[in-house]
Design a protein around this motif. Structure first.
Motif, PDB file in Angstrom:
ATOM      1  N   GLY A  15       0.784  -1.226   0.000  1.00  0.00           N
ATOM      2  CA  GLY A  15       0.000   0.000   0.000  1.00  0.00           C
ATOM      3  C   GLY A  15       0.814   1.273   0.000  1.00  0.00           C
ATOM      4  O   GLY A  15       0.277   2.356  -0.105  1.00  0.00           O
ATOM      5  N   GLY A  16       2.121   1.177   0.165  1.00  0.00           N
ATOM      6  CA  GLY A  16       2.972   2.351   0.216  1.00  0.00           C
ATOM      7  C   GLY A  16       3.151   2.923   1.607  1.00  0.00           C
ATOM      8  O   GLY A  16       3.743   3.986   1.769  1.00  0.00           O
ATOM      9  N   VAL A  17       2.625   2.223   2.618  1.00  0.00           N
ATOM     10  CA  VAL A  17       2.697   2.725   3.996  1.00  0.00           C
ATOM     11  C   VAL A  17       4.139   2.761   4.482  1.00  0.00           C
ATOM     12  O   VAL A  17       4.599   3.789   4.995  1.00  0.00           O
ATOM     13  N   CYS A  18       4.854   1.676   4.355  1.00  0.00           N
ATOM     14  CA  CYS A  18       6.235   1.626   4.859  1.00  0.00           C
ATOM     15  C   CYS A  18       7.150   2.588   4.100  1.00  0.00           C
ATOM     16  O   CYS A  18       8.017   3.210   4.699  1.00  0.00           O
ATOM     17  N   GLY A  19       6.952   2.716   2.804  1.00  0.00           N
ATOM     18  CA  GLY A  19       7.733   3.674   2.025  1.00  0.00           C
ATOM     19  C   GLY A  19       7.467   5.102   2.457  1.00  0.00           C
ATOM     20  O   GLY A  19       8.374   5.924   2.547  1.00  0.00           O
ATOM     21  N   GLY A  20       6.208   5.413   2.742  1.00  0.00           N
ATOM     22  CA  GLY A  20       5.850   6.753   3.219  1.00  0.00           C
ATOM     23  C   GLY A  20       6.393   7.034   4.607  1.00  0.00           C
ATOM     24  O   GLY A  20       6.889   8.123   4.880  1.00  0.00           O
ATOM     25  N   LEU A  21       6.308   6.036   5.503  1.00  0.00           N
ATOM     26  CA  LEU A  21       6.863   6.210   6.846  1.00  0.00           C
ATOM     27  C   LEU A  21       8.378   6.375   6.792  1.00  0.00           C
ATOM     28  O   LEU A  21       8.946   7.182   7.533  1.00  0.00           O
ATOM     29  N   ALA A  22       9.028   5.629   5.918  1.00  0.00           N
ATOM     30  CA  ALA A  22      10.481   5.748   5.780  1.00  0.00           C
ATOM     31  C   ALA A  22      10.871   7.140   5.286  1.00  0.00           C
ATOM     32  O   ALA A  22      11.828   7.730   5.779  1.00  0.00           O
ATOM     33  N   ALA A  23      10.130   7.666   4.337  1.00  0.00           N
ATOM     34  CA  ALA A  23      10.413   9.016   3.837  1.00  0.00           C
ATOM     35  C   ALA A  23      10.171  10.057   4.935  1.00  0.00           C
ATOM     36  O   ALA A  23      10.933  11.012   5.067  1.00  0.00           O
ATOM     37  N   TYR A  24       9.127   9.869   5.720  1.00  0.00           N
ATOM     38  CA  TYR A  24       8.797  10.806   6.798  1.00  0.00           C
ATOM     39  C   TYR A  24       9.895  10.848   7.860  1.00  0.00           C
ATOM     40  O   TYR A  24      10.283  11.913   8.320  1.00  0.00           O
ATOM     41  N   PHE A  25      10.385   9.667   8.249  1.00  0.00           N
ATOM     42  CA  PHE A  25      11.406   9.599   9.298  1.00  0.00           C
ATOM     43  C   PHE A  25      12.828   9.639   8.758  1.00  0.00           C
ATOM     44  O   PHE A  25      13.783   9.710   9.531  1.00  0.00           O
ATOM     45  N   GLY A  26      13.013   9.576   7.443  1.00  0.00           N
ATOM     46  CA  GLY A  26      14.341   9.652   6.848  1.00  0.00           C
ATOM     47  C   GLY A  26      15.181   8.405   7.082  1.00  0.00           C
ATOM     48  O   GLY A  26      16.382   8.515   7.324  1.00  0.00           O
ATOM     49  N   VAL A  27      14.553   7.231   7.040  1.00  0.00           N
ATOM     50  CA  VAL A  27      15.264   5.966   7.235  1.00  0.00           C
ATOM     51  C   VAL A  27      15.052   5.067   6.023  1.00  0.00           C
ATOM     52  O   VAL A  27      14.235   5.358   5.140  1.00  0.00           O
ATOM     53  N   ASP A  28      15.751   3.950   6.012  1.00  0.00           N
ATOM     54  CA  ASP A  28      15.639   2.981   4.922  1.00  0.00           C
ATOM     55  C   ASP A  28      14.279   2.279   4.997  1.00  0.00           C
ATOM     56  O   ASP A  28      13.890   1.795   6.071  1.00  0.00           O
ATOM     57  N   PRO A  29      13.560   2.184   3.887  1.00  0.00           N
ATOM     58  CA  PRO A  29      12.250   1.523   3.894  1.00  0.00           C
ATOM     59  C   PRO A  29      12.310   0.061   4.327  1.00  0.00           C
ATOM     60  O   PRO A  29      11.354  -0.452   4.916  1.00  0.00           O
ATOM     61  N   THR A  30      13.420  -0.608   4.082  1.00  0.00           N
ATOM     62  CA  THR A  30      13.550  -2.006   4.500  1.00  0.00           C
ATOM     63  C   THR A  30      13.480  -2.134   6.017  1.00  0.00           C
ATOM     64  O   THR A  30      12.872  -3.071   6.536  1.00  0.00           O
ATOM     65  N   LEU A  31      14.077  -1.195   6.728  1.00  0.00           N
ATOM     66  CA  LEU A  31      14.013  -1.220   8.190  1.00  0.00           C
ATOM     67  C   LEU A  31      12.587  -1.038   8.692  1.00  0.00           C
ATOM     68  O   LEU A  31      12.166  -1.695   9.649  1.00  0.00           O
ATOM     69  N   VAL A  32      11.841  -0.170   8.043  1.00  0.00           N
ATOM     70  CA  VAL A  32      10.451   0.056   8.430  1.00  0.00           C
ATOM     71  C   VAL A  32       9.624  -1.192   8.145  1.00  0.00           C
ATOM     72  O   VAL A  32       8.781  -1.588   8.954  1.00  0.00           O
ATOM     73  N   ARG A  33       9.884  -1.839   7.016  1.00  0.00           N
ATOM     74  CA  ARG A  33       9.156  -3.067   6.679  1.00  0.00           C
ATOM     75  C   ARG A  33       9.449  -4.185   7.672  1.00  0.00           C
ATOM     76  O   ARG A  33       8.540  -4.909   8.107  1.00  0.00           O
ATOM     77  N   ILE A  34      10.710  -4.332   8.047  1.00  0.00           N
ATOM     78  CA  ILE A  34      11.084  -5.358   9.029  1.00  0.00           C
ATOM     79  C   ILE A  34      10.408  -5.070  10.365  1.00  0.00           C
ATOM     80  O   ILE A  34       9.864  -5.974  11.006  1.00  0.00           O
ATOM     81  N   ALA A  35      10.423  -3.816  10.791  1.00  0.00           N
ATOM     82  CA  ALA A  35       9.782  -3.448  12.057  1.00  0.00           C
ATOM     83  C   ALA A  35       8.279  -3.715  12.008  1.00  0.00           C
ATOM     84  O   ALA A  35       7.702  -4.231  12.977  1.00  0.00           O
ATOM     85  N   ALA A  36       7.634  -3.407  10.892  1.00  0.00           N
ATOM     86  CA  ALA A  36       6.197  -3.638  10.762  1.00  0.00           C
ATOM     87  C   ALA A  36       5.870  -5.123  10.817  1.00  0.00           C
ATOM     88  O   ALA A  36       4.898  -5.533  11.472  1.00  0.00           O
ATOM     89  N   VAL A  37       6.678  -5.941  10.162  1.00  0.00           N
ATOM     90  CA  VAL A  37       6.447  -7.388  10.179  1.00  0.00           C
ATOM     91  C   VAL A  37       6.652  -7.952  11.577  1.00  0.00           C
ATOM     92  O   VAL A  37       5.852  -8.760  12.059  1.00  0.00           O
ATOM     93  N   LEU A  38       7.717  -7.523  12.248  1.00  0.00           N
ATOM     94  CA  LEU A  38       7.969  -8.007  13.602  1.00  0.00           C
ATOM     95  C   LEU A  38       6.850  -7.594  14.561  1.00  0.00           C
ATOM     96  O   LEU A  38       6.403  -8.398  15.384  1.00  0.00           O
ATOM     97  N   LEU A  39       6.400  -6.353  14.451  1.00  0.00           N
ATOM     98  CA  LEU A  39       5.292  -5.903  15.297  1.00  0.00           C
ATOM     99  C   LEU A  39       4.006  -6.667  14.984  1.00  0.00           C
ATOM    100  O   LEU A  39       3.239  -7.003  15.884  1.00  0.00           O
ATOM    101  N   ALA A  40       3.778  -6.963  13.723  1.00  0.00           N
ATOM    102  CA  ALA A  40       2.579  -7.709  13.345  1.00  0.00           C
ATOM    103  C   ALA A  40       2.633  -9.137  13.868  1.00  0.00           C
ATOM    104  O   ALA A  40       1.626  -9.665  14.347  1.00  0.00           O
TER     105      ALA A  40
END
Length: 66
Positions: A15-40
């Protein structure tokens, strides 16, 4: 004007959520995706949070040009 949270059109897998969050926080989108999967997997919060942001945040293409 400050930073805005958006759904990424260019860096998306579902959906573009992790890419958008990564752009907002200025981090790598892969890190956001890993964090989202682990939290899920471990708490369920990642899935609920993903759905909330997906429903609430505007699409990148719908934002006015800066």
């Amino acid at each position: 004007m400050g930073k805005k949270l958006f759904l990424s059109d260019s860096d998306k897998k579902i959906g573009g959520v992790c890419g958008g969050l990564a752009a907002y926080f200025g981090v790598d989108p892969t890190l956001v995706r890993i964090a989202a999967v682990l939290l899920a997997l471990f708490t369920g919060v990642g899935f609920i949070g993903y759905l909330v942001v997906w429903l609430v945040a505007p699409r990148e293409s719908s934002l006015p040009p800066t």
